[in-house]
Design an enzyme around this catalytic site. Structure first.
Site, PDB file in Angstrom:
ATOM      1  N   ASP A 212       0.837  -1.200   0.000  1.00 51.87           N
ATOM      2  CA  ASP A 212       0.000   0.000   0.000  1.00 51.87           C
ATOM      3  C   ASP A 212       0.875   1.254   0.000  1.00 51.87           C
ATOM      4  O   ASP A 212       0.522   2.279  -0.600  1.00 51.87           O
ATOM      5  CB  ASP A 212      -0.925  -0.016   1.221  1.00 51.87           C
ATOM      6  CG  ASP A 212      -2.080  -1.002   1.038  1.00 51.87           C
ATOM      7  OD1 ASP A 212      -2.438  -1.296  -0.119  1.00 51.87           O
ATOM      8  OD2 ASP A 212      -2.617  -1.485   2.055  1.00 51.87           O
ATOM      9  N   GLY A 213       2.014   1.159   0.684  1.00 53.88           N
ATOM     10  CA  GLY A 213       2.946   2.291   0.703  1.00 53.88           C
ATOM     11  C   GLY A 213       3.460   2.632  -0.700  1.00 53.88           C
ATOM     12  O   GLY A 213       3.701   3.803  -1.017  1.00 53.88           O
TER      13      GLY A 213
ATOM     14  N   ASN B  98      -4.292   9.086   2.198  1.00 52.75           N
ATOM     15  CA  ASN B  98      -4.612   8.480   3.500  1.00 52.75           C
ATOM     16  C   ASN B  98      -5.058   9.509   4.531  1.00 52.75           C
ATOM     17  O   ASN B  98      -6.137   9.419   5.081  1.00 52.75           O
ATOM     18  CB  ASN B  98      -3.382   7.772   4.091  1.00 52.75           C
ATOM     19  CG  ASN B  98      -3.268   6.317   3.658  1.00 52.75           C
ATOM     20  OD1 ASN B  98      -4.208   5.751   3.125  1.00 52.75           O
ATOM     21  ND2 ASN B  98      -2.114   5.730   3.898  1.00 52.75           N
ATOM     22  N   GLU B  99      -4.133  10.440   4.828  1.00 50.52           N
ATOM     23  CA  GLU B  99      -4.390  11.356   5.936  1.00 50.52           C
ATOM     24  C   GLU B  99      -3.407  12.512   5.932  1.00 50.52           C
ATOM     25  O   GLU B  99      -2.362  12.459   5.273  1.00 50.52           O
ATOM     26  CB  GLU B  99      -4.302  10.649   7.295  1.00 50.52           C
ATOM     27  CG  GLU B  99      -2.923  10.435   7.879  1.00 50.52           C
ATOM     28  CD  GLU B  99      -2.138   9.286   7.272  1.00 50.52           C
ATOM     29  OE1 GLU B  99      -1.067   9.551   6.686  1.00 50.52           O
ATOM     30  OE2 GLU B  99      -2.591   8.139   7.315  1.00 50.52           O
TER      31      GLU B  99
ATOM     32  N   ARG C  57      -4.881  19.941  23.065  1.00 50.63           N
ATOM     33  CA  ARG C  57      -3.491  20.033  23.543  1.00 50.63           C
ATOM     34  C   ARG C  57      -2.900  18.632  23.567  1.00 50.63           C
ATOM     35  O   ARG C  57      -3.508  17.726  24.158  1.00 50.63           O
ATOM     36  CB  ARG C  57      -3.442  20.562  24.982  1.00 50.63           C
ATOM     37  CG  ARG C  57      -3.781  22.005  25.135  1.00 50.63           C
ATOM     38  CD  ARG C  57      -3.936  22.318  26.616  1.00 50.63           C
ATOM     39  NE  ARG C  57      -5.010  23.268  26.791  1.00 50.63           N
ATOM     40  CZ  ARG C  57      -4.806  24.568  26.956  1.00 50.63           C
ATOM     41  NH1 ARG C  57      -3.598  25.051  27.023  1.00 50.63           N
ATOM     42  NH2 ARG C  57      -5.836  25.381  27.069  1.00 50.63           N
TER      43      ARG C  57
HETATM   44  P1  NAP Z   1       4.983   2.827   4.940  1.00 52.19           P
HETATM   45  O1  NAP Z   1       6.067   1.916   5.354  1.00 52.19           O
HETATM   46  O2  NAP Z   1       4.800   3.148   3.507  1.00 52.19           O
HETATM   47  O3  NAP Z   1       3.592   2.291   5.515  1.00 52.19           O
HETATM   48  C1  NAP Z   1       3.493   1.904   6.873  1.00 52.19           C
HETATM   49  C2  NAP Z   1       2.478   0.776   6.947  1.00 52.19           C
HETATM   50  O4  NAP Z   1       1.169   1.309   6.682  1.00 52.19           O
HETATM   51  C3  NAP Z   1       2.749  -0.323   5.922  1.00 52.19           C
HETATM   52  O5  NAP Z   1       2.531  -1.563   6.533  1.00 52.19           O
HETATM   53  C4  NAP Z   1       1.716  -0.034   4.848  1.00 52.19           C
HETATM   54  O6  NAP Z   1       1.309  -1.197   4.151  1.00 52.19           O
HETATM   55  C5  NAP Z   1       0.551   0.473   5.692  1.00 52.19           C
HETATM   56  N1  NAP Z   1      -0.456   1.271   4.983  1.00 52.19           N
HETATM   57  C6  NAP Z   1      -0.289   2.340   4.184  1.00 52.19           C
HETATM   58  N2  NAP Z   1      -1.476   2.800   3.757  1.00 52.19           N
HETATM   59  C7  NAP Z   1      -2.419   1.986   4.291  1.00 52.19           C
HETATM   60  C8  NAP Z   1      -3.838   1.947   4.225  1.00 52.19           C
HETATM   61  N3  NAP Z   1      -4.539   2.852   3.549  1.00 52.19           N
HETATM   62  N4  NAP Z   1      -4.477   0.976   4.918  1.00 52.19           N
HETATM   63  C9  NAP Z   1      -3.795   0.056   5.644  1.00 52.19           C
HETATM   64  N5  NAP Z   1      -2.460   0.054   5.754  1.00 52.19           N
HETATM   65  C10 NAP Z   1      -1.778   1.012   5.086  1.00 52.19           C
HETATM   66  O7  NAP Z   1       5.133   4.119   5.879  1.00 52.19           O
HETATM   67  P2  NAP Z   1       5.296   5.665   5.651  1.00 52.19           P
HETATM   68  O8  NAP Z   1       5.985   5.919   4.370  1.00 52.19           O
HETATM   69  O9  NAP Z   1       5.876   6.245   6.878  1.00 52.19           O
HETATM   70  O10 NAP Z   1       3.772   6.237   5.616  1.00 52.19           O
HETATM   71  C11 NAP Z   1       2.817   5.860   4.721  1.00 52.19           C
HETATM   72  C12 NAP Z   1       1.526   5.599   5.444  1.00 52.19           C
HETATM   73  O11 NAP Z   1       1.748   4.650   6.460  1.00 52.19           O
HETATM   74  C13 NAP Z   1       0.922   6.823   6.153  1.00 52.19           C
HETATM   75  O12 NAP Z   1      -0.061   7.424   5.347  1.00 52.19           O
HETATM   76  C14 NAP Z   1       0.343   6.263   7.432  1.00 52.19           C
HETATM   77  O13 NAP Z   1      -1.064   6.150   7.399  1.00 52.19           O
HETATM   78  C15 NAP Z   1       0.894   4.868   7.543  1.00 52.19           C
HETATM   79  N6  NAP Z   1       1.640   4.777   8.803  1.00 52.19           N
HETATM   80  C16 NAP Z   1       1.005   4.188   9.854  1.00 52.19           C
HETATM   81  C17 NAP Z   1       1.626   4.153  11.083  1.00 52.19           C
HETATM   82  C18 NAP Z   1       0.912   3.523  12.222  1.00 52.19           C
HETATM   83  O14 NAP Z   1      -0.117   2.883  12.015  1.00 52.19           O
HETATM   84  N7  NAP Z   1       1.375   3.720  13.433  1.00 52.19           N
HETATM   85  C19 NAP Z   1       2.893   4.687  11.268  1.00 52.19           C
HETATM   86  C20 NAP Z   1       3.523   5.258  10.161  1.00 52.19           C
HETATM   87  C21 NAP Z   1       2.871   5.311   8.931  1.00 52.19           C
HETATM   88  P3  NAP Z   1       2.275  -1.959   3.103  1.00 52.19           P
HETATM   89  O15 NAP Z   1       3.167  -2.820   3.936  1.00 52.19           O
HETATM   90  O16 NAP Z   1       1.281  -2.736   2.299  1.00 52.19           O
HETATM   91  O17 NAP Z   1       3.020  -0.935   2.305  1.00 52.19           O
END
Ligand code: NAP
Length: 262
Positions: free
Chosen positions: A46-47, A123-124, A149
């Site tokens: 998804d990333g 996403n957000e 806050r």
């Molecule tokens: P990333 O490594 O590209 O993604 C982090 C994880 O989020 C990966 O496992 C990815 O899945 C999953 N992901 C991304 N979009 C998703 C969606 N719409 N639904 C379910 N899972 C999803 O990390 P990044 O480059 O830092 O950020 C990209 C996205 O990752 C952000 O938009 C954020 O929403 C999410 N993220 C989540 C967290 C958390 O949940 N604590 C922390 C950091 C980032 P794949 O393994 O399939 O790529």
């Protein structure tokens, strides 16, 4: 669809899947066109789709996206790496359905006009300050809603509801609903100060504004990207008319994907 481009996660397995796809699709008459693709094929997760959407942000009106997951089954990805043959077959036997996901439009209003800009997120968007307590006034459709806050806030789309939003305790939103979901990030709650404290799901035509006396040390994170908010006074978010078009060649089960993540 004749012109294709690939966006791949940087690992050997994703590269080998991409090579298989490319050889077969080109042999069948498709042309690789990195600049003007009709179909962007994303191999990874998804990333990788997020990365591709931002890479081709100026082609969203004409290009469709499709994903092959080289890990588990993703939300944006239609095929697993065990389904390469059906992926090739489906791409070659058009037509496909179109699933659209609206982008979040984030207008950053700077202290001077040169600092203002507009960015988009699938996403957000998050305002996060890990150094000091960030105070944020939240306005919805111009009406003051709360003073939050804490570390910050997250505003998610429907498709983003399974991503960072879910880790914040936000609700997963069914596929097909168009909404925005506001969640607080580690908000401080005590007798003198409290905010809603739970996620708020809004109709898509709302406008959400974030203001603060200072955004110093705060970051605006959007999808996999970020920028600092030092010269920004106000952040105004709406659901945009701009959409990402996903090519769907076969029935898509949102529930199957949901069951896969817990
Ligand atoms: P990333 O490594 O590209 O993604 C982090 C994880 O989020 C990966 O496992 C990815 O899945 C999953 N992901 C991304 N979009 C998703 C969606 N719409 N639904 C379910 N899972 C999803 O990390 P990044 O480059 O830092 O950020 C990209 C996205 O990752 C952000 O938009 C954020 O929403 C999410 N993220 C989540 C967290 C958390 O949940 N604590 C922390 C950091 C980032 P794949 O393994 O399939 O790529």
């Amino acid at each position: 669809m004749k012109k294709i481009a690939f966006v791949i996660r940087k690992d050997d397995h994703s590269l080998s899947i991409k090579n298989q796809l490319e050889i077969n699709l080109v042999k069948s008459g498709m042309i690789v066109d990195e600049k003007n693709p009709d179909l962007v094929i994303c191999v990874g997760g998804d990333g990788t789709i997020l990365y591709a959407v931002h890479k081709y942000s100026n082609k969203l009106d004409t290009a469709k996206f499709i994903g092959v997951h080289t890990g588990t089954l993703g939300f944006f990805t239609e095929y697993t790496d065990q389904e390469i043959d059906s992926c090739i077959h489906d791409i070659l036997s058009e037509p496909c359905d179109d699933f659209t996901a609206a982008l979040l439009e984030v207008n950053l209003i700077g202290d001077v006009p040169q600092h203002s800009k507009t960015i988009y997120a699938l996403n957000e968007m998050r305002i996060e300050n890990i150094i000091r307590t960030q105070v944020i006034d939240v306005y919805i459709d111009g009406e003051h809603f709360e003073k939050c806050r804490g570390t910050g806030v997250c505003l998610s789309t429907q498709v983003g509801s399974t991503a960072y939003n879910r880790s914040l305790g936000g609700a997963v939103i069914d596929s097909g609903l168009s909404i925005m979901q506001l969640s607080e990030i580690t908000s401080i709650q005590h007798s003198k100060h409290h905010s809603l404290g739970v996620p708020y799901i809004m109709m898509r035509n709302r406008s959400v504004t974030f203001m603060s006396d200072t955004f110093n040390h705060a970051l605006l994170c959007y999808d996999h990207l970020y920028m600092d908010l030092e010269n920004i006074q106000k952040v105004v978010c709406t659901i945009s008319d701009r959409c990402v078009h996903f090519a769907r060649y076969r029935p898509y089960s949102y529930l199957k994907r949901l069951k896969n993540i817990y």
